[in-house]
Each structure stands twice: as structure tokens, then as C-alpha cells.
Design an enzyme around this catalytic site. Structure first.
Site, PDB file in Angstrom:
ATOM      1  N   GLY A   1       0.839  -1.187   0.000  1.00 30.71           N
ATOM      2  CA  GLY A   1       0.000   0.000   0.000  1.00 30.71           C
ATOM      3  C   GLY A   1       0.877   1.241   0.000  1.00 30.71           C
ATOM      4  N   CYS A   2       0.373   2.326  -0.549  1.00 35.04           N
ATOM      5  CA  CYS A   2       1.204   3.538  -0.627  1.00 35.04           C
ATOM      6  C   CYS A   2       1.429   4.143   0.756  1.00 35.04           C
ATOM      7  CB  CYS A   2       0.595   4.545  -1.590  1.00 35.04           C
ATOM      8  SG  CYS A   2      -1.142   4.913  -1.289  1.00 35.04           S
TER       9      CYS A   2
END
Lengths: 342, 342, 342, 342
Positions: A148-149
Site C-alpha cells: 500500500g502507498c
């Protein structure tokens, strides 16, 4: 030697970002672009900024001849990669940019995503794509699960500190400022320009954000005990970028030293001089992550600030970095693009 | 072979943009960066987004050993290049990004810039840097004068039409929307964030903008008679980009055909299908120019829309494109960077 | 005396703007708010910025007791007002903010909106809501048709010039810069924050925009002959505001004098000193329109710049101004709110 | 009865905001506007958005006849109010918007502002301007010291919790997102539009921000012991607004109940239902403060989010609220302006 690349889900922002990066990559060639609902269209009709580049037409996934593909990037909505990757020929390497293979534990997956995993064997096989910490496994992997960012931004700041026991594990507070491209291109009223332009707003506060599944998995494994951070993302009126303020209890100088040591020879992670903090606009459109450490006036308190571009280092750039390793290329190939400022 | 590059005036936005582009250029190496008032500082202190790149320290111009420089980019405030270039060794090729050598006529220079030119001989020698129209001269030049960013945007739209007699020369109206980075990094109250963020505002309306000197020179030469356009630039709340709406009288299909023909094999200028217009956000941080033509409901009226990034194709990208030619490199070397969107 | 007000279509931006204005109006009281798809919700759930104000719950239109309503504002999607207004009790005065009653000619309506009008009698009865020019009829009207926001901006600039024969009627070019709230709150991919934030883009160029129906009707009536303007709106990264650049052929000083005379005693229209142009950010959230005139270096050419807030003077503020007249109140009641800057 | 008002320092943003508010205030009349460096100019030349309002010309302070002034707002740069207020006739009431009288302890003032106070007697007399907590003293005051905008935002969230012993006083972390108008209109390179537009960046981290002087004073007094919070403001690309995320240790439900009770009858402070958090865009240009409380998944942890407009409730709106009390008017007079959205 040129590697033949397919991008599945090319009509989303991370798909477009993959095309942008690969446009100047020395050894990757895009041979297929899929987008189920926009199949038949030219990529330049979906993304006019790519008009000057020769690209294959968008197709459905079914139309792709995977025997001609060396590596596929899957930039699909959450949940769609599982069955898809299961059914691909084993000869195709895969970097998944979604959430489907990030969590190794099927129960954790079901808890955070609300449905059982349909490709549990692959879930075990998948390597977590935080390159700087899983480099060797990624080199050998057939399937890499992009992080995930938010998860990437915070882990760069905290992994060395948790791993080396430098901070109080029960008092980690992470307050993030997020560019709006992270919400993707899907239609939601609260993502309209006029709704967001003058508005800074938190969301999924209090422990509800799905990226917590990744944090819990990674930080608990590092610490050898359960670690749960406090985590609040915020939408700010900008397109790209995540700035994470991580408030921790520990010795600021030791924290800075550990981070500086960890990333001393990393091409994409830069630790600022002690006492300086980075700005979100200083990594835009690059594969860079900048980290700073500032001591508080209160003893034994530190602020660790980490920033990266969610679409690049937080997603598509990270994916290319991993693909480079999987394909036997230089890890930095095509990724030295300098940040765009102002 | 690597070319040794100096950037004079590296602390402005076009200086930083040159560094960004050259960071991934295959055959250019930056050996000197000057910035008189910031001499002694690291570039990363002035521009933290360049922190990950190994760059020379900022110096004064006097400290540069020009015998070790193949080509210098001069990104100086208007008026400072004249004496400087005059005094450089003739062995150093020069691309000037300012206004000092754009006008060939000393009287025109004095009219628009309010002072006499101090290097009249060089003014005559300088080649106008609109690459697609002065390519052969640029290849042989020692001194190239980069165009104004507005001047480039509008000329791409209008030169073929004026040159081929396709439009009424007395009724050309150009309405521009300009990103605010075009105003540079100097301190002006009306460039503060809060002043510009919700504000769209024209400036230098009615024929007062200095870029009109370039338009008058180039368009009159093309037409063989005096041509004066109506020209209104506007500040819009964006950092990069110029979108020019050019309202002309002429046959829209013939206009589109002429532009399509002109740029058919140009790597950096793309003409959209008839009836489509480009968006300013579709060329950001690239060396691309996109052009579209739309017919009006009124007969014999057309709208020609042209857009580019003022810091890249309008300035520093154009400068590298010209330097490539002057140094015998591929014109596109280092310049195929794809636009950043969103 | 307090007037009982219903707002039909309160969940759109113009509905919310009506609530904002009426919140401090001395003699209006909101007794009903309708929003068909959001009926049952509190207004503060739909618009949290109104949380501190006591407001009726949202209902369907059918649930409203119109015998208790003095005046209804209809802020509905285009096409929905016709049947609705036809079926309301005649005792209810109506200000329609949509397009349904702007065009007096059924054929013109069908041409621009692609369907026949279903309340042709009302179409004839409706008074066009450009207050400064239809004040007397509005005072007596039961049904007032609010103007398009673009239509208002440009008409303030051009009506006196066309009416007094001061400009060439065949060469009027209007280039508009539009805040994005004008597109409303409906879900469209190209209205997402990330799509618009760095992007300036024209739309409906070349004579396709529906507001041209209003221009053609009003300007032709004023001139006593067919008048068709060239008109290009653009989306700029701002929420509120329209800035119109009107390029005309005529004597700039006579043009300025005519405008200054026309608006000398108008409370909401201000003409700047000759040679100055307004900025879009100088009328935000107010019922003001600012107009400036600048002479071009070319003889007999003038630029007339007009700006207003599309949601206020261009729509909901205008609607309250008209309602004030219809209800026998001071025209300025509740409308002297000063512009918000910065 | 009309009160005669002077605004000293009218050319800054808080000065302009005072004018905006007073423009529709029922009983205040502006009789003097000072701006030393811009004396002689019309306010509309300095702030074109105020063009439609009849206002006195800007003068120097010396030119003001204070015998004709009931109340003066001092919106001056820090440090300039002390001598000025000391020398005003005692008949003039004063609301100071700067920092000069916020700290009661001369040593604390010198510590945070780096110079001794020159009007120590007044420093003692001044009442701290957080209206909801100092209402009675303000009503009787001759001199009120407006709070810092950050200080107001955080105190609304935390005062009842600290005062009632509901949270751990050693673990309060406040992370703020600040619109850029808070930096004022002075010329700084890092406040240019292009520098801030895509950039989110903290500043004065680690305990260096001057507003900490206010927090330390107020919170320590409330708690009866030394309290030091961790405090990080951030510049976000917006003009107005502060959103404060306050991370505290305590029972979330008790915290929410205490806040709801505290502000139940306050006209300008609204507590959201438990579990909801406000957005910064929901109070723009209003005198409102919105507060929300969200429980964390970790036991005994809560997030208290508070938001207001720095120029209004955080400064000029607060100032008018206090002036209303000092002049014997309704506290809400002229201040019910609804927030502007979108």
C-alpha cells in the site's frame, strides 16, 4: 534484451503511471494494455497526456496472448487479482499493485477485506514488495505483492526503529497527509474537485484503514510481538504525494543514526541531516523517498517525517523497481527520473 | 562522449528544470552551477527536490573555469546575459534562456526592454531558438536565444498559418492561460500563494507584454508585412503550463491540414484530430506541445489551441533540445520524458 | 414581515448557496428543503458546512405543503422545472435557477436542449432574470427564469455596447475562465479533483454551449438583427468564479464611458477605472460583478473583462436579488456580503 | 447606536478580514484605516475585492484622531502594538490581534519573542481573548489580546479535557494542517504560489513555534502543573483554515461528553456526533469552530479534531466577537455569516 510487458488495468492512475515510467525504460516494452470497460479504445483517448507515445490499443484481459508476455503488472481494483493471477501461465512473472497478496495470513485478509481469499496458495507464495527490505526474495519471486502507498511511506520511517528496539512500541502515532490521486479514478462525490479543493479532511480514523493490516503484519513480525500503531490519513488538496508525520518515543539522535545507517547506500531513500524535515513537493513524480528526524523539546520524543509520491515510489515506481529485480536488470533502470518542482 | 555543461543562474526555476532534465540525459554532465547570491550553498539547500543527485556546489560565475566547459546554459534575469556572453571564451557554446538575444533589431530591443543593447554584434549572430523552424541554423550556431515561453506556445499554433497565408493577418486574437511558475522565483506580493490561489487575472493586456516584440519580429518576417496580434496572458492557479486559445479567421479544415502537415514528423509537436482541443495538464513536465483546431459555428472562424509546459518545452526543455543539435547529439536525447498526469 | 421560502433541489451547489445567503437574510425564512434522492436526510449530512444552522430536514417535493410557501427557488437539473412549476399553486412565486424558462422561443429551446418544452405557456410568461435589465418586469412577475452563469457574466460586459451600437456585431469573441463548481455536484470522471487540479481545458468550443441560446436571444433582440458571438468557456483549477475576456472592435473610451454610465448607480455592478481589469478572486462569495475596459495597441480594439461568482451573482445571489423584488423587499436585502479574499 | 472603529494595520490579511466582517455589521462603522507604508492609498487599490464598499483612505496611525474612535483593532506585525497601545488615550478600547499581549509573564514573552516587553503594565491588564473561556473579563476589559490562530484551534479541543483531568497530560500530540494565509502578506520565497502549491510541509517542529508560549501558559494554569504539548503545524495548499488533529490518552466517550457539554449553548462552537470528524472546508470564512471525537482501536486513545478559519474565528472574527462584548452588543452581532462551500 527487451522484456515484454503487459499492464492489466491500464485505465487507472497507477496503470497510466506505469506507462509513463516504462516510456523511457531502456529494456521494457509494453506489448499489451488491458482495461475491461474501455477495451477497444486508444490509450490516448483515456489519457491524452500519453498521446505522443506509440502504445497498443486497450483490450480485455482475455484478448492478451500471455505466451508473448514476460511480466505482467496487475493494477486492478482490489479483489480482482486473485483469480486472475491464479489462472495465468506460470511463465509470466507478476507484480500485483493491488491489495490481494499483501497479507500472508488468510484470516487477516478476510478481516480487513471482508471476504475470503480465493487463491490461498499464491497468497503464501507472494513476496511483499517493499524492495529495500525484501530484495533477495523479490529477485527470486514469480509473484510480488506491491505494498500500500501509505504502508510504504510509514514503513520506511519506522522499520529500522522497530527492528532495532529504539522506540516505545505502544506509542506510535502516524498522521498522514495524502494527495488525492490515491483515491483512484473511480467516481465518488467526495472526490470531485469542488469538494476537495479547499478541504483538508481525515478519513478512516481510529484504526479502520485497510493498510493497518499490512502495518500489523510487518511491524509485529519485526518486533516479535503484537504492534498496533495509531494511524490517520488525510486528504489534502494536491494530486500526488504522501507526507507521514510519525510521532515516537525514543532517543532522536539514535533514531536518526539508525535511519541514516539503514539507507546509506539505497538509491531511492534519502535521510536528511538531523533536524531537517522533508516536504511532500520534493519527491513528486520520482521514485524517491525522503526522511527526516526532528527532536522534540520534550525529552525522548522524536518526529520522523517520511514522504514519497504515492503513484511512483508508493505504487508504480516501486512495481518497476521490483520488476527490474525479477527480470535481472539493474534495480534503478528507468527509475532515476528527477522529481518535478515546482 | 560526454559534454561538459555549465548552468549559469541555477537558482531560478528554469535553472532547476535544466538540472532535472540533464539528470537523466545520456551524454551531458553538469560541471558547474552558478548563482551569484547563493554561491557557496549546496543545490539541495536551494532545491531540496534535487537532494538525491550529485551536483557541484553553487559558485559565482567568476569561479567557473570555462576552459573545461563545452556548453553553458544562461538562465539569468533579463539584461544580464549580454555582457556575460560577450566576455565568454568563443570555445564555449551558449544557449541563453533569457530575452537578451531574441530580438535581432537593436531598436526593437530598446523599445521593449527600455535600455540599449550592449552586445549588438552578438545580437546579430544569435539564432532564434524555436527549434522546429530554425533547426539548421541552430546546428551551426555558437549562440542560441531561447524563445519566450508565451512566444513559443503561440508560434507553434500560428507560424504555418501566417506563412501560408491561411488566416486574416489583422484579426488574430490570442488569449493565454499561464501557470504561475512563469513569473519566476522572485519576491512579488501578487505571486504569494494566497493571492493567486483563487484568482484568475490577466496582466500586460492591450499590447504591453514584452513577448510581443518576438511576435512582431517573427510574424512580420513570415508574412512579409507588419503583423500585430492581440495578446492577453492570464495567471491561473497552477504551477506549470501555458494554454493558448488563438482565434483566427480562415478555413478551419485548411488550418488543421496545414498544422498536421507541418508537424507530421516532429517528435515534440502533436496535432490532435480535427475538432479536438488539448488540455494544459496533458503536457506537464514534458517537452511536448499539443495543438488542436476547432471550427466555430460562424463560417470561416477557427480556434487553434496550443499547449506546452512553460518550464520545459517553453524554456529549459527547448534549451536542451537546441543544445543537443549544437553538440551533434540526437535532437531528442534526454527529452522523451513522458508528461506527468494526474 | 417574514417570507416563507422553499428550496427545491437543495442538495446541489446552488441549493446550498441559497441556504448560505438566506441564513443571514433579514426577512426570509426557509420552511422547506427538497432533494428527491436524499429525502429524509439532514441538510448537515449533505452539507456539513451548514451544521450550525437550524434547517428543515430534506423531503421530497411532494411532501411540501405549498399553501405555506410564499416563494420557491427551483434549483433542479435542467428539464425538471417545467412540469413542476406548471403544477404548483399560482399563489407561489417561483425563481427558477435552471435553464427551463430562459428561452422564450419554443423552437430555440428545442434546438439547444434537444427536447420539446412541456410548459409553453409558462415559457412565455417567465421573465428573464438579469435583474439590472429586467427590474420592472421582475417586480411584477410570478415566475422568473434565472440566467445562465456564463450568460450573466458576458451580458454585463456587452449589453450596453450592443444596445448602443458601439461595437462591431460580427466580431465579438468571449473567452471565459470558469471555476469548477459550475459543473455541479454530479459524478463525472473529468470533474474529479486529480483530473482538474493541474489542468486548464476548454469545452463546448466552437458554438456548442447551451448558453449560446441565451446570448443569441438577448443580443439579437437588443441589436434588432441576428448577433452570434464566439464563445469559449474553460475549466480552471478553482471552485468559484467566472472571468470573461470579451474582445471587441470599437472605441475603448466610448465603451468604458457607456459601461460606467450604465452601472453608475447599480449596487452590485462596479466598473473599474479606465485601463484596469478585475481579477476573478475579487468577487468570491459575493453578489458583485466587476468590469474593466482596456484599450489595445491596435486601434479600435478593446478588451472588456467581466467577473462574478457563478454560484452567487451568477446564480443563487441573483435569484435572491430577484426574489427580493418579487416580494417587495429592498433589492439588496441579505446580499451585501463582502467578497472573501484571500 | 453606532460604534466608531479604527483598524490599525489594515493592509494585512487580518485587517482586510476585519473590513469584510464589519462591512455587514449592524452597529460598527469604520472611521479610520491605517497602513504606514501604504498611507495615502485607497483600500481598493490594496484590496480590490473591497472596491464596492465606501471606506476611508489609508493613513498613518499618527493621522488618526483617536478622540473620535470608540474601539481600535490593532492588526500590526508582532512587537509594534506594545508602545502604540501604551500611548493611546484610555478612552479607546483596544483589541490587539497580534502576539504582544497574549503572554502575561514578561519572562515568557521575552523567551518566545526574543526581546523584553516595553509595556509590562498593559501586559498584566490585557485579557486573553478566547471568548468562550474569558467572556466575563472581556466584557469589562479595555484591552483584549487576541489569541494565536493555532492556539485557538487547539484550545477549543483540549481545554475542557485538561481542565477536567480527562487525559494524560504528558502525552498530548497536536498535528495541524494550516492554510497559507496564516503566514500573512509579507514577502517570503517559501510563500510564493509555485513553492506551496504542490507541497505539504511542516515547520517549527519539535517545540519551536511561538504559539507554544500560549499553550504552556493556558494549559499549565488549567492543570495546576506544567503541561507541554507536542505541536507540529504544516502548510497545506489552501488559503484559509486550520485543522488540528489532537491525539490524546483518555476515554473517548468521556472526552466527547465533556466537549458536548462545554459547548452545548455556544453559538460558534459545534461538537459533531460521536465518531465523526470535521473537514477544514466546512468552516471557511465563518466564525464557526467544528470539533469531533473519534475512538481509536487501541483502548483509551482518542483523536480530537478541531477546525476553524484562521482569519475569522482564529483572528478577525474572534476580534469582532470580543469587541461586541466590550461595546455592550450581542456577542453574535455581524458574525452569523455562513461558511462558504464549495
Amino acid at each position: 534484451m527487451t522484456h515484454k510487458i503487459a499492464i492489466l488495468g491500464a485505465s487507472g492512475y497507477t496503470g497510466a503511471e506505469l506507462v509513463r515510467i516504462i516510456a523511457t525504460h531502456p529494456t521494457m516494452e509494453i506489448v499489451a494494455l488491458s482495461a475491461d470497460r474501455k477495451a477497444g479504445m486508444e490509450m490516448s483517448d483515456v489519457y491524452p497526456h500519453l498521446r505522443a507515445y506509440a502504445l497498443p490499443k486497450l483490450t480485455t484481459i482475455d484478448e492478451i496472448d500471455f505466451s508473448q508476455v514476460d511480466l505482467a503488472f496487475a493494477a486492478l481494483p482490489h479483489g480482482l487479482s486473485q483469480a486472475l493471477v491464479r489462472d495465468l501461465p506460470r511463465s509470466v512473472k507478476v507484480v500485483d499493485l493491488g491489495a490481494d497478496f499483501r497479507l500472508r495470513d488468510p484470516a487477516a485478509y478476510e478481516k480487513w477485506y471482508g471476504q475470503p481469499h480465493v487463491a490461498v496458495e499464491l497468497q503464501k507464495e507472494a513476496v511483499y514488495g517493499l524492495t529495500e527490505f525484501y530484495r533477495d526474495e523479490i529477485r527470486e519471486a514469480r509473484l510480488v505483492a506491491g505494498t500500500g502507498c501509505n504502508a510504504a511511506t510509514v514503513q520506511y520511517a519506522l522499520r529500522p526503529l522497530i527492528g532495532q528496539g529504539l522506540i516505545d512500541l505502544d506509542r506510535i502515532i502516524c498522521d498522514l497527509k495524502n494527495g488525492i490521486s490515491g483515491a483512484g479514478r473511480s467516481l465518488k462525490e467526495n472526490m470531485l474537485f469542488a469538494e476537495r479543493w479547499t478541504n483538508v479532511e481525515g478519513y478512516a480514523q481510529g484504526g479502520k484503514h485497510r493498510h493497518l493490516g499490512e502495518f500489523d503484519q510487518e511491524f509485529s513480525a519485526l518486533a516479535g510481538r503484537k504492534v498496533e500503531i495509531v494511524f490517520t490519513p488525510h486528504l489534502v488538496p494536491a494530486s500526488r504525494g504522501i507526507l507521514a508525520d510519525c510521532y515516537v518515543e525514543g532517543d532522536p539522535k539514535a533514531i536518526h543514526a539508525a535511519l541514516a545507517r539503514q539507507y546509506a547506500s539505497e538509491p531511492f531513500v534519502t535521510v536528511l541531516p538531523y533536524g531537517q524535515a522533508p516536504g511532500m513537493g520534493h519527491v513528486t513524480a520520482s521514485n524517491q523517498c525522503h526522511i527526516g528526524v526532528i527532536a522534540d523539546r520534550k525529552e525522548n520524543r522524536a518526529l520522523v517525517v517520511s514522504t514519497l509520491d504515492n503513484l511512483t515510489k508508493g505504487s508504480s515506481g516501486q512495481a518497476v523497481q521490483n520488476a527490474n529485480l525479477m527480470l535481472g536488470e539493474e534495480e534503478t533502470a528507468g527509475l532515476m527520473l528527477a522529481p518535478v518542482f515546482p
